[in-house]
Design an enzyme around this catalytic site. Structure first.
Site, PDB file in Angstrom:
ATOM      1  N   ASN A   7       0.654  -1.195  -0.009  1.00 53.13           N
ATOM      2  CA  ASN A   7       0.083   0.178  -0.025  1.00 53.13           C
ATOM      3  C   ASN A   7       0.990   1.257   0.084  1.00 53.13           C
ATOM      4  O   ASN A   7       1.382   1.695   1.060  1.00 53.13           O
ATOM      5  CB  ASN A   7      -0.922  -0.080   1.355  1.00 53.13           C
ATOM      6  CG  ASN A   7      -1.820   1.081   1.270  1.00 53.13           C
ATOM      7  OD1 ASN A   7      -2.034   2.194   0.525  1.00 53.13           O
ATOM      8  ND2 ASN A   7      -2.657   1.174   2.414  1.00 53.13           N
ATOM      9  N   ARG A  91      -2.402  -2.050  -3.581  1.00 54.74           N
ATOM     10  CA  ARG A  91      -3.717  -1.285  -3.345  1.00 54.74           C
ATOM     11  C   ARG A  91      -3.588  -0.034  -4.264  1.00 54.74           C
ATOM     12  O   ARG A  91      -2.681   0.607  -4.335  1.00 54.74           O
ATOM     13  CB  ARG A  91      -3.925  -0.766  -2.035  1.00 54.74           C
ATOM     14  CG  ARG A  91      -5.116   0.137  -1.923  1.00 54.74           C
ATOM     15  CD  ARG A  91      -4.680   1.037  -0.509  1.00 54.74           C
ATOM     16  NE  ARG A  91      -6.141   1.802  -0.408  1.00 54.74           N
ATOM     17  CZ  ARG A  91      -5.967   3.088   0.366  1.00 54.74           C
ATOM     18  NH1 ARG A  91      -4.725   3.384   1.007  1.00 54.74           N
ATOM     19  NH2 ARG A  91      -6.959   3.664   0.547  1.00 54.74           N
ATOM     20  N   HIS A 180     -12.738   3.172   0.067  1.00 58.84           N
ATOM     21  CA  HIS A 180     -12.699   2.169   1.235  1.00 58.84           C
ATOM     22  C   HIS A 180     -13.456   0.782   0.751  1.00 58.84           C
ATOM     23  O   HIS A 180     -13.914   0.053   1.705  1.00 58.84           O
ATOM     24  CB  HIS A 180     -13.579   2.841   2.473  1.00 58.84           C
ATOM     25  CG  HIS A 180     -12.772   3.863   3.038  1.00 58.84           C
ATOM     26  ND1 HIS A 180     -13.410   4.985   3.684  1.00 58.84           N
ATOM     27  CD2 HIS A 180     -11.382   4.205   3.250  1.00 58.84           C
ATOM     28  CE1 HIS A 180     -12.630   5.875   4.160  1.00 58.84           C
ATOM     29  NE2 HIS A 180     -11.328   5.321   4.077  1.00 58.84           N
ATOM     30  N   ARG A 241     -11.316  16.469   6.842  1.00 62.76           N
ATOM     31  CA  ARG A 241     -12.043  16.710   5.720  1.00 62.76           C
ATOM     32  C   ARG A 241     -13.511  17.098   5.985  1.00 62.76           C
ATOM     33  O   ARG A 241     -14.028  16.548   6.901  1.00 62.76           O
ATOM     34  CB  ARG A 241     -12.212  15.600   4.569  1.00 62.76           C
ATOM     35  CG  ARG A 241     -11.023  15.164   4.156  1.00 62.76           C
ATOM     36  CD  ARG A 241     -10.882  13.949   3.273  1.00 62.76           C
ATOM     37  NE  ARG A 241     -10.049  13.228   3.371  1.00 62.76           N
ATOM     38  CZ  ARG A 241      -9.873  11.768   3.291  1.00 62.76           C
ATOM     39  NH1 ARG A 241     -10.967  11.291   3.013  1.00 62.76           N
ATOM     40  NH2 ARG A 241      -8.679  11.257   3.787  1.00 62.76           N
ATOM     41  N   GLU A 386      -8.179  -4.933   5.333  1.00 60.63           N
ATOM     42  CA  GLU A 386      -8.107  -4.859   3.727  1.00 60.63           C
ATOM     43  C   GLU A 386      -6.917  -5.705   2.889  1.00 60.63           C
ATOM     44  O   GLU A 386      -7.007  -6.056   1.834  1.00 60.63           O
ATOM     45  CB  GLU A 386      -7.705  -3.088   3.360  1.00 60.63           C
ATOM     46  CG  GLU A 386      -8.976  -2.769   3.569  1.00 60.63           C
ATOM     47  CD  GLU A 386      -9.045  -1.115   4.184  1.00 60.63           C
ATOM     48  OE1 GLU A 386      -8.452  -0.830   5.290  1.00 60.63           O
ATOM     49  OE2 GLU A 386      -9.073  -0.327   3.213  1.00 60.63           O
TER      50      GLU A 386
END
Ligand code: ADP
Length: 400
Positions: A7, A91, A180, A241, A386
């Site tokens: 990743n 990823r 996600h 955010r 993940e």
């Protein structure tokens, strides 16, 4: 089959070596500050000690080389040679509409991911650096790309379209993509397996609440809606955010604060969310502590976050025509008991009965059911994984 999961971010790179046959993580770690002074590799073989190596990494190729050196090291390594690594799974953040599934990495795939960088300018180029580095060092090892957006590609048009001229979609790729996806896929799958129902009839709402947060509505195992949009800025307010807001705020802020494109982007991505509301921190642990000491804005940030998540759950219950299970996952969802209570404790109208005591006392890092026995809707906490999804997809494609 042993799969190396990568990743890659712009200056960091997380990795795990996974034995897909038995699901064991063999070793894992992180390269930090790649291309910056003070680069460091952490390496931890399962069951062994954690090692730290401070050594310059000028780019991702240096980083991958250091990871491989640690993995094959005669003293602390876990494999005898690189040949024991059967495949590498990467990823990738944005797969646009091109990728509804994971795919073997080819020159053509790399070109497409490059083109999609316009939609994910911070992420896709960094992910590609990880791929380039691995291809340079392991040219004969099969590599697979696993996309954050792929799971959401089953959304129907009414869920992914914005109320803009249709040409914004057909000509400019403006639509909801969602992120996600690997996490939503994993935790919804785990939840479905716990439900006493045929898969096709299941309705699950997954809440991935971390530094970045997104909610997804999963019907019969397929995503039908999700809160993040063209970019990961939409949805609930996050660490830094802003999440959903009136789009007219963008030009208003540009005028009032004299901000350019980049300035307003930073304002919404880096200075907003629970950090912006609280003025304290983007980290939910800090917010919880500050709120407990009477900091009203920290409490307000937590309340705002919980309220917006609750609203999404209501909206997705409507989209799904009811709900069988709600899942909490990621850093906040797995650990913040008070946030879970603030959300799931107020969903009685949906048939959710939270076991408040167990929610406060359940073990961490395990899959647990925090609703009462009588609750019509089950509420689960499921640690996301993940890397395991990436490893399995990679093994399946590499075996072909
Ligand atoms: P990401 O992968 O998006 O960076 P994570 O899913 O790892 O984020 O979540 C990180 C966030 O989880 C932290 O910012 C912190 O707010 C929250 N978190 C982690 N542990 C706890 C805890 N014990 N209590 C409350 N929040 C926590």
């Amino acid at each position: 089959m042993k799969v190396l999961v990568i990743n890659a971010g712009s200056s960091s790179l997380k990795y795990q070596l996974i034995d897909v046959d038995n699901g064991d993580v063999i070793a894992k770690g992180l390269c930090e500050r790649i291309g910056i002074d003070g680069s460091m590799l952490t390496y931890k073989p399962t069951g062994g000690d954690k090692h730290e190596f401070k050594q310059d990494m000028k780019d991702h190729t240096d980083a991958i080389r250091m990871v491989l050196d640690a993995l094959v090291d005669p003293a602390i390594g876990v494999v005898k040679s690189m040949d024991e690594i059967d495949a590498v799974g990467h990823r990738i953040v944005h797969g646009g509409e091109k990728f509804a599934k994971s795919a073997l990495i080819t020159d053509e795939l790399i070109e497409t991911v490059k083109e999609l960088s316009t939609l994910a300018p911070l992420h896709n180029p960094a992910n590609l650096m990880g791929i380039d580095a691995c291809r340079a060092i392991m040219p004969n090892t099969p590599m697979v790309a696993v996309f954050d957006t792929a799971f959401h590609q089953t959304m129907p048009a009414e869920a992914f379209l914005y109320g803009l001229p249709y040409e914004a979609y057909t000509e400019l790729m403006v639509r909801r993509y969602g992120f996600h996806g690997t996490s939503h896929l994993y935790v919804s799958g785990r939840a479905i397996a716990k439900l006493d129902k045929p898969v096709e009839e299941t309705r699950v709402i997954t809440c991935h609440l971390g530094n970045g947060s997104s909610i997804a509505a999963v019907k019969g195992g397929k995503c039908i809606d999700t809160s993040m949009g063209l970019t990961p800025l939409e949805g609930v307010p996050m660490g830094t955010r802003c999440g959903d807001m009136d789009p007219a705020i963008v030009t208003y802020l540009m005028d009032k604060l004299n901000l350019d494109r980049k300035g307003v982007d930073t304002y919404m991505n880096k200075k907003s969310g629970v950090l912006g509301i609280s003025g304290v921190s983007s980290d939910f642990r800090d917010l919880g502590e500050a709120a407990a000491q009477g900091n009203e804005r920290a409490q307000l940030a937590l309340n705002t976050f919980a309220y917006k998540v609750k609203k999404y759950i209501g909206a997705y219950a409507a989209a799904l025509g009811g709900v069988d299970a709600i899942v909490f996952t990621a850093g906040v969802g797995e650990n913040d008991r008070n946030i879970r209570e603030a959300i799931a404790g107020e969903l009685g109208y949906l048939g959710v009965e939270l076991d408040r005591e167990y929610n406060q006392n359940c073990p961490r890092g395990e899959e647990v059911e925090i609703s009462t026995k009588e609750s019509r809707v089950k509420v689960f906490v499921i640690p996301t994984d993940e890397e395991m999804v990436i490893a399995r997809d990679t093994a399946a494609l590499a075996a072909k």
